[in-house]
Write an enzyme that holds these catalytic residues in place. Structure first.
Site, PDB file in Angstrom:
ATOM      1  NE  ARG A  48      -2.221  -0.129   3.480  1.00 32.66           N
ATOM      2  CZ  ARG A  48      -2.621  -0.521   4.422  1.00 32.66           C
ATOM      3  NH1 ARG A  48      -3.940  -0.775   4.704  1.00 32.66           N
ATOM      4  NH2 ARG A  48      -1.821  -1.100   5.566  1.00 32.66           N
ATOM      5  CD  GLU A 131      -0.293 -26.547   6.880  1.00 34.52           C
ATOM      6  OE1 GLU A 131      -1.074 -26.212   7.590  1.00 34.52           O
ATOM      7  OE2 GLU A 131      -0.122 -27.637   5.908  1.00 34.52           O
ATOM      8  CD  GLU A 192      -4.479  -7.697  15.137  1.00 36.77           C
ATOM      9  OE1 GLU A 192      -4.854  -6.673  14.406  1.00 36.77           O
ATOM     10  OE2 GLU A 192      -4.658  -8.658  14.618  1.00 36.77           O
ATOM     11  CE  LYS A 207      -6.640 -19.038  12.840  1.00 37.84           C
ATOM     12  NZ  LYS A 207      -5.911 -18.202  13.788  1.00 37.84           N
TER      13      LYS A 207
HETATM   14  N1  NAP Z   1       0.684 -12.149  11.507  1.00 36.70           N
HETATM   15  C1  NAP Z   1       0.483 -13.234  11.815  1.00 36.70           C
HETATM   16  O1  NAP Z   1       0.913 -13.841  12.828  1.00 36.70           O
HETATM   17  C2  NAP Z   1      -0.316 -14.219  10.877  1.00 36.70           C
HETATM   18  C3  NAP Z   1      -0.607 -15.494  10.978  1.00 36.70           C
HETATM   19  C4  NAP Z   1      -1.388 -16.331  10.270  1.00 36.70           C
HETATM   20  C5  NAP Z   1      -2.016 -15.527   9.358  1.00 36.70           C
HETATM   21  N2  NAP Z   1      -1.703 -14.480   8.975  1.00 36.70           N
HETATM   22  C6  NAP Z   1      -2.507 -13.922   7.817  1.00 36.70           C
HETATM   23  O2  NAP Z   1      -1.594 -13.512   6.837  1.00 36.70           O
HETATM   24  C7  NAP Z   1      -2.018 -12.373   6.152  1.00 36.70           C
HETATM   25  C8  NAP Z   1      -1.328 -11.016   6.277  1.00 36.70           C
HETATM   26  O3  NAP Z   1      -1.097 -10.893   7.736  1.00 36.70           O
HETATM   27  P1  NAP Z   1      -0.010  -9.810   8.249  1.00 36.70           P
HETATM   28  O4  NAP Z   1       0.146  -9.819   9.743  1.00 36.70           O
HETATM   29  O5  NAP Z   1       1.421  -9.905   7.382  1.00 36.70           O
HETATM   30  O6  NAP Z   1      -0.564  -8.100   7.777  1.00 36.70           O
HETATM   31  P2  NAP Z   1       0.065  -6.853   7.841  1.00 36.70           P
HETATM   32  O7  NAP Z   1       1.435  -6.864   8.496  1.00 36.70           O
HETATM   33  O8  NAP Z   1      -1.057  -5.724   8.036  1.00 36.70           O
HETATM   34  O9  NAP Z   1       0.442  -6.680   6.263  1.00 36.70           O
HETATM   35  C9  NAP Z   1      -0.329  -6.619   5.313  1.00 36.70           C
HETATM   36  C10 NAP Z   1       0.197  -6.176   4.036  1.00 36.70           C
HETATM   37  O10 NAP Z   1      -0.533  -5.966   2.773  1.00 36.70           O
HETATM   38  C11 NAP Z   1      -0.338  -4.731   2.257  1.00 36.70           C
HETATM   39  N3  NAP Z   1      -1.639  -4.431   1.794  1.00 36.70           N
HETATM   40  C12 NAP Z   1      -2.516  -3.859   2.350  1.00 36.70           C
HETATM   41  N4  NAP Z   1      -3.578  -3.412   1.629  1.00 36.70           N
HETATM   42  C13 NAP Z   1      -2.997  -3.741   0.175  1.00 36.70           C
HETATM   43  C14 NAP Z   1      -3.664  -3.530  -1.109  1.00 36.70           C
HETATM   44  N5  NAP Z   1      -4.749  -3.005  -1.297  1.00 36.70           N
HETATM   45  N6  NAP Z   1      -2.698  -3.504  -2.225  1.00 36.70           N
HETATM   46  C15 NAP Z   1      -1.435  -4.020  -1.800  1.00 36.70           C
HETATM   47  N7  NAP Z   1      -0.880  -4.392  -0.519  1.00 36.70           N
HETATM   48  C16 NAP Z   1      -1.750  -4.042   0.481  1.00 36.70           C
HETATM   49  C17 NAP Z   1       0.158  -3.955   3.429  1.00 36.70           C
HETATM   50  O11 NAP Z   1       1.078  -2.796   2.878  1.00 36.70           O
HETATM   51  P3  NAP Z   1       1.940  -1.666   3.427  1.00 36.70           P
HETATM   52  O12 NAP Z   1       3.195  -2.709   4.002  1.00 36.70           O
HETATM   53  O13 NAP Z   1       2.294  -0.757   2.556  1.00 36.70           O
HETATM   54  O14 NAP Z   1       1.175  -1.504   4.671  1.00 36.70           O
HETATM   55  C18 NAP Z   1       1.102  -4.714   4.100  1.00 36.70           C
HETATM   56  O15 NAP Z   1       2.434  -4.964   3.479  1.00 36.70           O
HETATM   57  C19 NAP Z   1      -3.528 -12.189   6.783  1.00 36.70           C
HETATM   58  O16 NAP Z   1      -4.510 -12.772   6.154  1.00 36.70           O
HETATM   59  C20 NAP Z   1      -3.624 -12.826   8.171  1.00 36.70           C
HETATM   60  O17 NAP Z   1      -4.742 -13.216   8.464  1.00 36.70           O
HETATM   61  C21 NAP Z   1      -1.147 -13.592   9.550  1.00 36.70           C
END
Ligand code: NAP
Ligand code: NAP
Lengths: 430, 430
Positions: A48, A131, A192, A207
């Site tokens: 983003r 996964e 969060e 889940k």
């Molecule tokens: N975090 C965990 O521990 C965890 C565990 C299991 C599953 N997940 C899953 O993994 C996924 C990502 O989680 P996360 O924790 O990594 O999220 P995050 O830290 O909020 O990262 C989201 C990323 O997506 C980008 N983004 C958001 N909107 C966008 C758009 N419209 N176009 C392009 N890029 C966009 C953001 O860009 P910017 O960097 O520019 O903001 C950021 O890099 C989610 O589905 C979550 O449920 C996460």
């Protein structure tokens, strides 16, 4: 053996998970190439905020136009780690249409739209792997789908949300109240700023829907999952649980009915015996217990979240999907070949632990016992404690349909001698 | 979607595991067909004793000529559950030569000849799957090979033999001696008439060789695995373990060295803290702990043996192999793309718990401590107990190379003041 043209990977999202995926793809490029049989190349990274510094990622790979990236036509695999429903859903289907397979960590989207995404993948001869969407680093989707493919799974019961497990573990070990434990979880980065999705059980319910679908080869929608959060769990509940040799966990439970003709999926706090393997899952760890007809009782344990554990799961899928690409094959698609009805919570057979504040006078127990009998609920144990005209009555039931149990509680509330229902909690894992 | 010609399966062996495989193939035929995308048919069953009654298996399928069965030419998948090295090895390679993929539960064979069997499978474009060979029903081989394919595994530590875990668990809970607990295990069917393969650690060593090879993408031969059985473990050792907040388990441990340039594999009894997840693995259950760079600490738990759990693992592989056949593809083959040296036991860094009978006189501790210092082994704790001129000294060391630790013990034995070394045991899991 090793082909020279690298497989091209588009990374959508470079946050907590995405940045770790990119890091490991770079630092372990040789290992990945050896395991896949061809090098993999990061071909573009959609974010983003383009100006944010992203260590180790060449600036020319960064784009804010995720759609253009997935439409490029030379992308073999799209890794979706943006999260949320849109634009993730459209990006994934666009990827399939343009000849890319997809690896996603997006439980919210998969729980809501898994079936249509699978159909789109299938239509375009692409893979959809996820996964990381359930229980982070723990290999769970693949074992359920593949290792147990020759068995009949009857029950999946797990701790699938690390935030709430951390909070409950603190309440258990420190005697902390809910809000105190939540504050600690927030301070340590386990919760969060808005913890609703976790503490109200929405995350676990997503889940549960995914797990039930895979385990029972049927479709379970998010709306089919009964959900209760854990914000009402008190220190007093933990004290009661301890007296019973139990602790309290927020569980996702997916079950096949005894006749095999229907399934249920639910998320709620429950007391489980300390001797149960899930009872000793501490801090933010996740664990999932699986009961299968032939295999018996299995458990899978590990970190349920975090950038690097989740990236491990994403990369395992990436290797599999890349290998399939090289073989011009696809992995197992959706296997929802049955359409079993999902029964409502009232049909679930469970046990209740009920704590009542009652008048301390003769005949109260007889009155209360009559209400249970009238609802066809049989009592396992009763404990009475009296103090100064007030008394408490703790009743643990035998197994009965949830509707009968909740009907009993409603009727108890109406008794003159019952001053209040201090707590109700289901008892599982026995 | 469903093709009509069934896939033909030849079953080699119809004993504890094979009879369950045949039973599930029959009772769950529809589910298997739905998951595979084509029906599977039992085309022949090879046994030693043709006249034995085999419930549910049509007599015309039974043969004593396993070789002719695998050479028939119309067999798609051979399931080898005979066990032992020959004739299993020759039958498996013959199957590959005649266009069949193979599912095997044969740890002894896989540990000894895995590499040449893989080569033969690869040469003939066939699959070799063997989830059931390690830890029975627990999905372990597939998660290690596939789910963690994008990660770097540094350590695999597990309870992979149910018989010995049952015996040790009884010694722990009942204070039983080794032979008393072994008798109970035999009476309950957990131990074979000749328990050598289990109690001397041969079975666990075969599994350690297989696990180390898969985890580290290298070849580890059975001879490379250091092995100590558990027949010398005493009730006194359990008492010592308890005083340290530990229990004793027979562990298979595969490790990558700190510099990543070599690996080790070993099987021996060890004390582990009660707080370690492996400590609470009771009875004949198995569990394997995996430490990976990105994923962190994972654990897989379940029944390690038994006809029906093992059949579950065999059938999961059968589904995968049949799906590959339909796709005209093969699954991931051997991925031993590195050739890391396997270091000898002397190089393994571990900790010792040493129990000495010493003379009860001044200066003994100083003498003993000098020996440790001379060998570069630093002491963590010492506990002295004196009674009637005799005394015992229990020393727990810090981490040091096994060669330095065993050298220390040799030197201690030579001290006048040391009457005997009552027990030595490694300490793991901290
Ligand atoms: N975090 C965990 O521990 C965890 C565990 C299991 C599953 N997940 C899953 O993994 C996924 C990502 O989680 P996360 O924790 O990594 O999220 P995050 O830290 O909020 O990262 C989201 C990323 O997506 C980008 N983004 C958001 N909107 C966008 C758009 N419209 N176009 C392009 N890029 C966009 C953001 O860009 P910017 O960097 O520019 O903001 C950021 O890099 C989610 O589905 C979550 O449920 C996460
Ligand atoms: N049992 C377990 O819990 C378990 C767990 C994990 C892995 N495994 C592995 O599974 C494999 C089978 O174990 P099991 O316990 O099922 O063994 P088992 O009960 O001894 O059965 C062996 C079967 O092979 C047949 N057989 C022996 N020699 C043969 C030959 N030359 N040609 C054709 N058939 C022959 C026997 O025939 P008859 O019936 O006529 O004697 C019998 O049906 C072994 O590799 C074992 O390590 C077993």
């Amino acid at each position: 053996m090793m082909r020279t043209r690298p497989l091209k990977v588009a990374l959508l999202g470079c946050g907590v998970v995405g940045s770790e995926v990119a890091r490991i793809m770079t630092t372990h490029a040789d290992d990945l190439a050896a395991r896949i049989g061809a090098p993999v190349e990061l071909a573009g990274v959609a974010v983003r905020r383009p100006d944010k510094v992203r260590e180790g990622i060449p600036a020319e790979l960064i784009t804010t136009d995720a759609t253009a990236l997935v439409k490029r036509g030379d992308i073999d695999v799209v890794v979706e780690v943006i999260g949320g429903v849109e634009p993730a859903r459209t990006l994934i289907t666009t990827a399939f249409e343009h000849g890319a397979s997809v690896v996603s960590a997006n439980k919210a989207l998969l729980a809501q739209d898994g079936t249509s995404l699978y159909a789109s993948a299938d239509q375009h001869g692409q893979d959809l792997y996820y996964e990381a969407a359930v229980a982070g680093a723990i290999p769970l989707i693949r074992p359920l789908r593949e290792s147990l493919a020759g068995d009949k799974i009857n029950r999946v019961m797990g701790i699938v949300n690390g935030t709430t497990n951390f909070i409950l573990d603190r309440m258990d070990t420190n005697g902390a109240g809910y809000s105190e434990a939540l504050d600690e979880a927030t301070a340590l980065g386990y919760a969060e700023a808005d913890p609703t999705a976790d503490v109200e059980g929405f995350d676990a319910a997503a889940k549960a829907a995914i797990l039930a679908g895979i385990a029972f080869h049927t479709r379970v929608r998010l709306d089919d999952v009964y959900r209760e959060g854990m914000t009402e769990v008190t220190a007093a509940d933990f004290a009661s649980a301890k007296r019973m040799g139990c602790t309290i966990k927020l569980l996702a439970i997916c079950e096949r009915s005894a006749d095999g003709e229907s399934v249920t999926a639910r998320v709620h706090p429950a007391m489980i015996p300390l001797s149960h393997p899930l009872a000793s899952v501490r801090e933010a760890y996740n664990a999932v217990f699986v009961e299968a007809e032939a295999a018996g009782r299995l458990m899978f344990y590990g970190p349920g979240a975090g950038g690097s554990p989740t990236a491990s799961a994403v990369l395992g899928d990436l290797v599999a999907v890349c290998r399939n690409k090289l073989n011009e094959a696809t992995g197992p698609g959706e296997s929802a070949y049955t359409q079993l009805p999902v029964s409502p919570m009232g049909d679930v057979v469970t046990r209740y632990h009920i704590s009542l504040d009652v008048a301390d006078k003769p005949g109260v127990l007889a009155q209360v016992a009559t209400v249970f009998a009238e609802h066809g609920v049989s009592i396992d144990t009763v404990r009475q404690q009296g103090k100064d005209g007030e008394a408490s009555l703790v009743v643990v039931t035998h197994r009965a349909p949830d509707a009968a149990l909740s009907g009993t509680v409603e009727a108890l509330r109406k008794l003159d001698t019952v001053r209040g229902v201090a707590s109700i909690m289901r008892v599982e894992g026995e």
